[in-house]
Design an enzyme around this catalytic site. Structure first.
Site, PDB file in Angstrom:
ATOM      1  N   GLY A 156      20.013  -7.003  21.446  1.00  0.00           N
ATOM      2  CA  GLY A 156      19.964  -5.974  22.485  1.00  0.00           C
ATOM      3  C   GLY A 156      19.578  -6.626  23.800  1.00  0.00           C
ATOM      4  N   ARG A 157      18.962  -5.839  24.670  1.00  0.00           N
ATOM      5  CA  ARG A 157      18.637  -6.360  26.010  1.00  0.00           C
ATOM      6  C   ARG A 157      17.696  -7.559  25.946  1.00  0.00           C
ATOM      7  NH1 ARG A 157      18.020  -0.782  26.558  1.00  0.00           N
ATOM      8  NH2 ARG A 157      15.876  -1.225  26.030  1.00  0.00           N
ATOM      9  N   THR A 237       8.202 -11.177  18.506  1.00  0.00           N
ATOM     10  CA  THR A 237       7.633 -10.371  19.603  1.00  0.00           C
ATOM     11  C   THR A 237       8.115  -8.926  19.481  1.00  0.00           C
ATOM     12  OG1 THR A 237       9.495 -11.050  20.978  1.00  0.00           O
ATOM     13  CG2 THR A 237       7.415 -12.232  21.325  1.00  0.00           C
ATOM     14  N   ARG A 239       8.101  -6.015  16.388  1.00  0.00           N
ATOM     15  CA  ARG A 239       7.048  -5.199  15.789  1.00  0.00           C
ATOM     16  C   ARG A 239       6.585  -5.896  14.515  1.00  0.00           C
ATOM     17  NH1 ARG A 239       6.349  -3.087  19.920  1.00  0.00           N
ATOM     18  NH2 ARG A 239       6.391  -0.882  20.461  1.00  0.00           N
ATOM     19  N   GLU A 268      -1.915  -3.953  13.150  1.00  0.00           N
ATOM     20  CA  GLU A 268      -2.691  -4.271  14.358  1.00  0.00           C
ATOM     21  C   GLU A 268      -3.870  -3.320  14.485  1.00  0.00           C
ATOM     22  OE1 GLU A 268      -0.107  -4.462  17.808  1.00  0.00           O
ATOM     23  OE2 GLU A 268       1.288  -5.738  16.718  1.00  0.00           O
ATOM     24  N   HIS A 285      -0.465  -9.134  21.010  1.00  0.00           N
ATOM     25  CA  HIS A 285       0.546  -8.176  21.498  1.00  0.00           C
ATOM     26  C   HIS A 285       0.604  -8.154  23.037  1.00  0.00           C
ATOM     27  CE1 HIS A 285       2.901  -4.389  20.106  1.00  0.00           C
ATOM     28  NE2 HIS A 285       3.454  -4.912  21.189  1.00  0.00           N
TER      29      HIS A 285
HETATM   30  C1  GLV Z   1       5.655  -3.116  23.578  1.00  0.00           C
HETATM   31  O1  GLV Z   1       5.447  -3.595  22.497  1.00  0.00           O
HETATM   32  C2  GLV Z   1       6.673  -2.147  23.829  1.00  0.00           C
HETATM   33  O2  GLV Z   1       7.293  -1.646  22.877  1.00  0.00           O
HETATM   34  O3  GLV Z   1       6.909  -1.823  24.998  1.00  0.00           O
END
Ligand code: GLV
Length: 326
Positions: A156-157, A237, A239, A268, A285
């Site tokens: 994705g982006r 990075t 989830r 978390e 995070h």
């Molecule tokens: C951060 O983890 C977000 O989803 O913006």
């Protein structure tokens, strides 16, 4: 006319406060710790709007206790903390903050990749320790990032922002996604599509950029790790629950992969003690945590709230069916 009452579970940043306060009567959670659940339920009871962080669960139970609520605006792009179906059922608009954090998040995934490959965590600890004896030829030798194969899971982006960064490092970019990207995108980013298993076998770095969905929960389990090269690194990075942490710890302990760079965790803020290893770089995070980006995210959430209460369509609606009905 009375302004709509909004509860923000954080003090936000000044520009976001200004946006909200122009047309809403806002109550902020001002303490440093996240609001305890009973406190959140109490504060939201009589509110028409909620601005929340990803640490707050917008559940059926919360919605039931907030009968006037019309919008839950998440200050995050990921929205697995929001029960969108329950919001829809109760006519509550749910919104998120897509787009503004892509580059910052990709920067951070890159930071983790560089840090774990070049053993920055260990090096930093040594430099601070006061016991460093000076340069040595084989001291903390890591592995090159440049020229290696970067496997992007989720194109994705943010995944594409990762790919863009790779060209400066002369990396080969491969990606996998449920939906193949248009040919023009593949060409522009010099990215080749692979099925998941082929990507795992060919990558030196596997960077995860999928949302947390029922089909991505536990996606990285032992069977995936065993397909990776023993010299490869996992970067996450996205989830935490996308990765089965117990399985990750087991393959790290067995030396089946070279290491990991992690920003997110299954439960978390708990971090599996088995992840506290020299070949794992741990961050709390932080991927979108630049002042510029976090301010934009807060402003975006505020704009979503203000739009709804001024009779416009909020720009980032997750459940448009709620608006069609009204
Ligand atoms: C951060 O983890 C977000 O989803 O913006």
């Amino acid at each position: 006319m009375a302004k709509p009452k909004v509860f923000a579970t954080h003090g936000l940043f000044e520009p976001a406060r200004q946006i909200l306060e122009e047309s809403c009567d806002v109550e902020y959670w001002a303490q440093a710790e996240r609001p305890p659940r009973p406190e959140l339920m109490q504060r939201v009871k009589d509110k028409e709007g909620l601005v929340c962080l990803l640490t707050e669960k917008v559940s059926e139970e919360l919605l039931r206790g907030a009968p006037n609520l019309r919008i839950a605006a998440n200050v995050a792009v990921g929205f697995d903390n929001i029960d969108v179906a329950a919001c829809t059922k109760r006519g509550v608009v749910a919104t998120n903050t897509p787009g503004v954090l892509d580059e910052t998040t990709a920067d951070f995934a890159w930071t983790l990749m560089m840090a774990v490959a070049r053993r920055l965590g260990e090096g930093e600890a040594l430099a601070r320790s006061g016991i460093w004896q000076g340069w040595n030829l084989d001291q903390l030798v890591g592995t090159d990032v440049w020229g290696k194969a970067l496997g992007i899971v989720g194109f994705g982006r943010i995944g594409r922002a990762m790919a863009r960064r790779a060209s400066g490092f002369q990396m080969k970019v491969i990606y996998t996604d449920a939906v193949r990207a248009p040919e023009a995108v593949e060409k522009e980013l010099k990215a080749e599509f692979r099925e998941m298993n082929a990507l795992l076998a060919d990558s030196d770095f596997v960077s995860v950029h999928v949302p947390l969905l029922p089909e991505t929960r536990g996606l990285f389990d032992a069977s995936k790790f065993y397909r990776m090269k023993p010299t490869a690194f996992l970067i996450n990075t996205s989830r935490g629950p996308v990765v089965n942490e117990a399985a990750l710890v087991a393959v790290l302990e067995a030396g089946k992969i070279a290491g990991a760079g992690l920003d997110v965790y299954e439960n978390e803020p708990f971090i599996h003690p088995g992840l506290r290893r020299a070949n794992v770089v741990l961050a709390p995070h932080l991927a979108s945590a630049s002042l510029e980006t976090r301010t934009k995210m807060a402003c975006m959430a505020a704009q979503n709230v203000v739009a709804l209460f001024s009779g416009q369509r909020p720009p980032n609606v997750l459940n448009p069916e709620v608006l069609q009905e009204s």
